[in-house]
Design an enzyme around this catalytic site. Structure first.
Site, short mmCIF file in Angstrom:
data_model
loop_
_atom_site.label_atom_id
_atom_site.label_comp_id
_atom_site.label_asym_id
_atom_site.label_seq_id
_atom_site.Cartn_x
_atom_site.Cartn_y
_atom_site.Cartn_z
N ARG A 125 0.86 -1.18 0.00
CA ARG A 125 0.00 0.00 0.00
C ARG A 125 0.90 1.23 0.00
O ARG A 125 1.84 1.31 0.80
CB ARG A 125 -0.91 -0.02 1.23
N PHE A 132 18.88 10.53 12.44
CA PHE A 132 19.03 11.94 12.76
C PHE A 132 18.28 12.30 14.04
O PHE A 132 18.74 13.13 14.82
CB PHE A 132 18.56 12.80 11.59
N GLU A 182 17.55 19.12 12.61
CA GLU A 182 16.69 18.30 13.47
C GLU A 182 16.53 18.90 14.87
O GLU A 182 15.47 18.74 15.49
CB GLU A 182 17.26 16.88 13.58
N ARG A 215 8.07 3.55 4.88
CA ARG A 215 7.53 4.52 3.94
C ARG A 215 7.50 3.96 2.52
O ARG A 215 8.01 2.87 2.26
CB ARG A 215 8.35 5.82 3.96
#
Length: 336
Positions: free
Chosen positions: A32, A106, A81, A189
């Site tokens: 997906r 990070f 960050e 992701r």
């Protein structure tokens, strides 16, 4: 003179390896696209208090979907960050629910002190969602967050979640948004495998759930290693080995009662499986829990080594470091 009627032998296909091969989905496996980004955008349509921030990584954390739909609620902080976490803390103080995204290396290494002092110590309602956890990139130690769970498990007030697949990510987004307090969640992701829907699974914060039952091996797994454990259980069943898979998406707080209940069942090899260093992750958390409660099964770990890992293609690296399905099967067989 060479016989011109002779046909040349076909050239062999050259096998290559590349760090650009970054998908964890197997061939033909359902996926997906961008489940986190779509779930966050869907939730933001209902909740006006949600804001999104990233450190120049919107496209690579699927935050770009939220940014496109809600540009007035999206903040691009650049490659900074520390600033990202401080800004998220400030927004939480003003009553917003910030979702801050970057790469896991990070957040855990570069912004640790800012998360600790600005967010966790103040118990602020910030959701830190980070891509490339463990060995999910071939770009080497600079991008492989093999120690992030160990780093964040030791931080007071901070919940730690490691989802398995797209199905769980979609459910975890509204769940962590509803939870009051800081959360660190690992992010898969892009085109994310779809696995847990076939097991009728429903994500609950702090809850471990049994997906398959077997009386010879108990695999206690988290993150993408639950997918590998399920695949291994299916292959091992064909060899007559029955494997139970207990999925533990919430590393902190740990579902101690469920883990102890499963580990107390007699006669089973207990194996932990995680996409993280064997130092400081799920394996050590479970081992400590079992020892403190006098539960002493035969215990083994499947995890990444305590080392800086190589760069290369993910299928090659997963085989090399023991977290591919085939490697999981092989290790379990060797322990029986």
């Amino acid at each position: 003179m060479k016989n011109t009627t002779e046909q040349a032998a076909p050239a062999k296909k050259r096998l290559t390896t590349s760090a650009m091969i970054a998908s964890i989905a197997g061939e033909g496996q359902p996926t997906r696209p961008a489940p986190f980004g779509h779930a966050l955008a869907a939730l933001a349509r209902e909740r006006q208090d949600l804001v999104g921030l990233t450190a120049d990584l919107g496209k690579y954390t699927d935050m770009h979907l939220f940014a496109k739909e809600f540009p007035e609620r999206f903040f691009q902080m650049g490659m900074a960050e520390q600033l990202l976490m401080s800004a998220a803390a400030g927004m939480a103080r003003e009553g917003f629910v910030p979702f801050a995204t970057t790469y896991a290396v990070f957040a855990s290494r570069r912004a640790y002190d800012f998360i600790c002092m600005a967010i966790a110590e103040e118990d602020l309602n910030v959701k830190i969602v980070c891509a490339l956890p463990g060995l999910t990139t071939g770009y080497g130690p600079s991008h492989q967050a093999t120690d992030d769970i160990a780093i964040f498990r030791a931080m007071p007030n901070l919940m730690v979640i490691d989802p398995c697949d797209a199905h769980e990510l979609e459910q975890a987004v509204p769940a962590i948004a509803a939870h009051r307090g800081p959360v660190y969640m690992r992010l898969l992701r892009g085109n994310v495998p779809l696995v847990l829907d076939r097991y009728g699974y429903c994500f609950e914060i702090g809850k471990a759930k049994t997906l398959t039952s077997g009386n010879e091996v108990l695999v206690i797994s988290t993150g993408l290693m639950t997918m590998r454990a399920l695949e291994a259980a299916e292959q091992l069943r064909a060899d007559g080995v029955e494997v139970s898979v207990l999925h533990v998406p919430t590393i902190k707080p740990l579902d101690e009662a469920t883990i102890l209940a499963e580990a107390r069942k007699p006669g089973r090899l207990v194996v932990t499986a995680e996409n993280h260093s064997r130092i400081g992750g799920l394996g050590e958390a479970v081992a400590t829990l079992l020892m403190l409660n006098g539960v002493t099964p035969t215990f083994r770990q499947i995890a990444l080594p305590d080392a800086f890992l190589d760069a290369g293609a993910l299928p090659t690296l997963h085989d090399r470091y023991g977290i591919s399905t085939e490697a999981v099967c092989s290790q379990i067989k060797s322990w029986l």
